[in-house]
Design an enzyme around this catalytic site. Structure first.
Site, PDB file in Angstrom:
ATOM      1  N   GLY A 170      -2.810   7.366  10.317  1.00  0.00           N
ATOM      2  CA  GLY A 170      -2.100   8.046   9.230  1.00  0.00           C
ATOM      3  C   GLY A 170      -0.596   7.837   9.183  1.00  0.00           C
ATOM      4  O   GLY A 170       0.140   8.709   8.713  1.00  0.00           O
ATOM      5  N   HIS A 219      -1.975  -1.777   0.375  1.00  0.00           N
ATOM      6  CA  HIS A 219      -2.714  -2.898   0.954  1.00  0.00           C
ATOM      7  C   HIS A 219      -1.738  -3.793   1.720  1.00  0.00           C
ATOM      8  O   HIS A 219      -0.685  -4.153   1.191  1.00  0.00           O
ATOM      9  CB  HIS A 219      -3.394  -3.703  -0.167  1.00  0.00           C
ATOM     10  CG  HIS A 219      -4.216  -4.823   0.367  1.00  0.00           C
ATOM     11  ND1 HIS A 219      -5.425  -4.621   0.980  1.00  0.00           N
ATOM     12  CD2 HIS A 219      -3.981  -6.159   0.414  1.00  0.00           C
ATOM     13  CE1 HIS A 219      -5.919  -5.793   1.369  1.00  0.00           C
ATOM     14  NE2 HIS A 219      -5.067  -6.736   1.040  1.00  0.00           N
ATOM     15  N   GLU A 248       6.362  -1.546   8.412  1.00  0.00           N
ATOM     16  CA  GLU A 248       7.685  -0.988   8.028  1.00  0.00           C
ATOM     17  C   GLU A 248       7.860  -1.053   6.515  1.00  0.00           C
ATOM     18  O   GLU A 248       8.392  -0.135   5.896  1.00  0.00           O
ATOM     19  CB  GLU A 248       8.811  -1.778   8.692  1.00  0.00           C
ATOM     20  CG  GLU A 248       8.974  -1.491  10.157  1.00  0.00           C
ATOM     21  CD  GLU A 248      10.022  -2.402  10.791  1.00  0.00           C
ATOM     22  OE1 GLU A 248      10.906  -2.916  10.072  1.00  0.00           O
ATOM     23  OE2 GLU A 248       9.934  -2.610  12.013  1.00  0.00           O
ATOM     24  N   GLU A 280       5.395  -1.073   4.340  1.00  0.00           N
ATOM     25  CA  GLU A 280       4.454  -0.096   3.763  1.00  0.00           C
ATOM     26  C   GLU A 280       5.079   1.287   3.696  1.00  0.00           C
ATOM     27  O   GLU A 280       4.992   1.987   2.688  1.00  0.00           O
ATOM     28  CB  GLU A 280       3.169  -0.048   4.589  1.00  0.00           C
ATOM     29  CG  GLU A 280       2.367  -1.342   4.547  1.00  0.00           C
ATOM     30  CD  GLU A 280       1.059  -1.216   5.307  1.00  0.00           C
ATOM     31  OE1 GLU A 280       0.376  -0.184   5.173  1.00  0.00           O
ATOM     32  OE2 GLU A 280       0.713  -2.159   6.049  1.00  0.00           O
TER      33      GLU A 280
HETATM   34  C1  GRF Z   1      -2.241   0.125   6.806  1.00  0.00           C
HETATM   35  O1  GRF Z   1      -1.824  -1.137   7.214  1.00  0.00           O
HETATM   36  C2  GRF Z   1      -2.782   0.088   5.402  1.00  0.00           C
HETATM   37  O2  GRF Z   1      -2.112  -0.800   4.597  1.00  0.00           O
HETATM   38  C3  GRF Z   1      -4.184  -0.389   5.651  1.00  0.00           C
HETATM   39  O3  GRF Z   1      -4.595   0.292   6.814  1.00  0.00           O
HETATM   40  C4  GRF Z   1      -3.453   0.601   7.601  1.00  0.00           C
HETATM   41  C5  GRF Z   1      -3.453   2.079   7.797  1.00  0.00           C
HETATM   42  O4  GRF Z   1      -2.453   2.496   8.669  1.00  0.00           O
HETATM   43  N1  GRF Z   1      -4.996  -0.196   4.492  1.00  0.00           N
HETATM   44  P1  GRF Z   1      -2.051   4.012   8.758  1.00  0.00           P
HETATM   45  O5  GRF Z   1      -3.323   4.817   9.030  1.00  0.00           O
HETATM   46  O6  GRF Z   1      -1.401   4.413   7.485  1.00  0.00           O
HETATM   47  O7  GRF Z   1      -1.114   4.083   9.924  1.00  0.00           O
END
Ligand code: GRF
Length: 210
Positions: A14, A112, A175, A177
């Site tokens: 998360g 994504h 980072e 994201e």
């Molecule tokens: C992220 O890289 C997201 O883009 C992908 O799964 C990962 C989830 O990471 N779909 P988190 O649970 O938000 O740390």
């Protein structure tokens, strides 16, 4: 403007959810994280959400066997209960059926870890390296029934280094994201970005009850 009530759907650690929660702490942010839902009872992100006093729910998909719609009806019930306006998928590892996706059309977004339309699906970093791309990154997009194919809200790219492996690339993309998801959600919440491309009229309507 009324802040939009957002549910974040997770399956694991998360970290994107945490980035959204942090952004939503600013009074000027146009959305509040009203609910975190996990399909896995052991998702690490649940603990963090609880520590932030955010409502959480577990809708364990294994309890529904192969009946995806029954799982989604239970999910929908949680979203209704918390009067959710927008849903953010953040590492949510379940494919959603057209029933659910259509119901939330224009109010369901995903992050994504690749520059869509390149590298849809899983293992994006290893596949990007194997393909020898010079640039890679992350995308926030509206969810449509076809996987990872909806209109793009925001992307940011980075340059792939010769020294990169899937692990280092994943860390740098993450980072990105954490930066672009809060920005993209704010744009959608403010109605600056819609699934049709343009700005929206203010909509207080909610998905119809079944
Ligand atoms: C992220 O890289 C997201 O883009 C992908 O799964 C990962 C989830 O990471 N779909 P988190 O649970 O938000 O740390």
């Amino acid at each position: 403007m009324q802040r939009k009530r957002v549910a974040v759907l997770i399956s694991g650690r998360g970290s994107n959810m945490m980035a959204l929660i942090a952004a939503a702490k600013k009074p000027s942010y146009p959305a509040e994280i009203a609910l975190v839902v996990s399909n896995r009872p052991d998702a690490g992100g649940l603990r963090f959400a609880r520590s932030e006093h955010i409502a959480t729910a577990v809708v364990d998909h294994t309890a529904f066997g192969k009946d995806r719609e029954a799982f989604e009806r239970a999910l929908q019930a949680e979203l209704d209960k918390h009067r959710i306006d927008l849903v953010c998928l953040a590492g949510f590892m379940r494919l959603l059926t057209p029933w659910f996706v259509k119901r939330w059309e224009g109010r369901l977004i995903n992050i994504h870890p690749a520059l869509l339309p390149a590298f849809k699906g899983l293992d994006t970093h290893a596949r990007a390296l194997a393909a020898g791309v010079t640039h890679h990154g992350a995308t926030v997009h509206f969810v449509v029934t076809e996987m990872d194919a909806g209109p793009i809200i925001l992307q940011e790219e980075l340059e792939v280094r010769k020294s990169d492996d899937a692990h280092s690339l994943a860390a740098r993309v993450l980072e990105i994201e954490h930066r672009i998801y809060p920005t993209a959600l704010a744009r959608v919440a403010r109605g600056e970005r819609t699934i049709a491309g343009g700005p929206s009229h203010d909509r207080n309507d909610r998905p119809p009850k079944s």
